[in-house]
Design a protein around this motif. Sequence first.
Motif, PDB file in Angstrom:
ATOM      1  N   LEU A 117       0.178   7.276  -1.434  1.00  0.00           N
ATOM      2  CA  LEU A 117      -0.840   6.406  -1.444  1.00  0.00           C
ATOM      3  C   LEU A 117      -0.930   5.738  -2.804  1.00  0.00           C
ATOM      4  O   LEU A 117      -0.757   6.368  -3.780  1.00  0.00           O
ATOM      5  N   ARG A 118      -1.144   4.571  -2.861  1.00  0.00           N
ATOM      6  CA  ARG A 118      -1.255   3.987  -4.368  1.00  0.00           C
ATOM      7  C   ARG A 118      -2.512   2.740  -4.096  1.00  0.00           C
ATOM      8  O   ARG A 118      -2.506   2.223  -3.436  1.00  0.00           O
ATOM      9  N   VAL A 119      -3.007   2.672  -5.466  1.00  0.00           N
ATOM     10  CA  VAL A 119      -3.751   1.282  -5.454  1.00  0.00           C
ATOM     11  C   VAL A 119      -3.158   0.207  -6.456  1.00  0.00           C
ATOM     12  O   VAL A 119      -2.638   0.552  -7.401  1.00  0.00           O
ATOM     13  N   VAL A 120      -3.370  -0.977  -6.077  1.00  0.00           N
ATOM     14  CA  VAL A 120      -2.696  -2.123  -6.812  1.00  0.00           C
ATOM     15  C   VAL A 120      -3.807  -2.828  -7.230  1.00  0.00           C
ATOM     16  O   VAL A 120      -4.768  -3.416  -6.474  1.00  0.00           O
ATOM     17  N   VAL A 121      -3.859  -3.139  -8.495  1.00  0.00           N
ATOM     18  CA  VAL A 121      -4.671  -4.246  -9.366  1.00  0.00           C
ATOM     19  C   VAL A 121      -4.017  -5.004 -10.039  1.00  0.00           C
ATOM     20  O   VAL A 121      -3.373  -4.761 -11.053  1.00  0.00           O
ATOM     21  N   GLY A 122      -3.841  -6.209  -9.636  1.00  0.00           N
ATOM     22  CA  GLY A 122      -2.940  -7.284  -9.957  1.00  0.00           C
ATOM     23  C   GLY A 122      -1.618  -6.713 -10.130  1.00  0.00           C
ATOM     24  O   GLY A 122      -1.244  -6.746  -9.058  1.00  0.00           O
ATOM     25  N   ASP A 123      -1.083  -6.659 -11.264  1.00  0.00           N
ATOM     26  CA  ASP A 123       0.344  -6.149 -11.238  1.00  0.00           C
ATOM     27  C   ASP A 123       0.509  -4.780 -11.542  1.00  0.00           C
ATOM     28  O   ASP A 123       1.605  -4.435 -11.959  1.00  0.00           O
ATOM     29  N   GLN A 124      -0.918  -4.099 -11.909  1.00  0.00           N
ATOM     30  CA  GLN A 124      -0.929  -2.656 -12.137  1.00  0.00           C
ATOM     31  C   GLN A 124      -0.733  -1.743 -10.953  1.00  0.00           C
ATOM     32  O   GLN A 124      -1.501  -2.275 -10.015  1.00  0.00           O
TER      33      GLN A 124
END
Length: 116
Positions: A27-34
């Motif tokens: 699982l991962r969270v993506v904010v823009g390109d981060q």
Amino acid sequence: MTTYLPREVREGLEAAHRLALRRKNRLRVVVGDQVFPILRLRDHGMVVPADGAPRLRGLVDVYDGGRHLWQCLIVASAQDGQEMQYEFKRQTAAETLPALDFELPDTRPAGLLPRV
């Protein structure tokens, strides 16, 4: 029996536990390109490592590997040691198909057969 552990041993165990959580969790969270790994999901939120994640706020995307799960509106709620906790204000499932502007009939064909 004593329950006291030296500080170095305790820190080593915590570091090994964090590393094991990062390796097994996709699982991962993506904010823009981060991109930030998610350690665990809770009922109405998620937990992210505090060392690399800023105090995230706003609209983010949650992925399981390459599969888009949700689009979420989040706010940082608390920091607990090396973990940052976020609460979901809104959690919308990601759709693979665009929204339809009309109702599909129940009698529609399931597919087309090729000409032989």
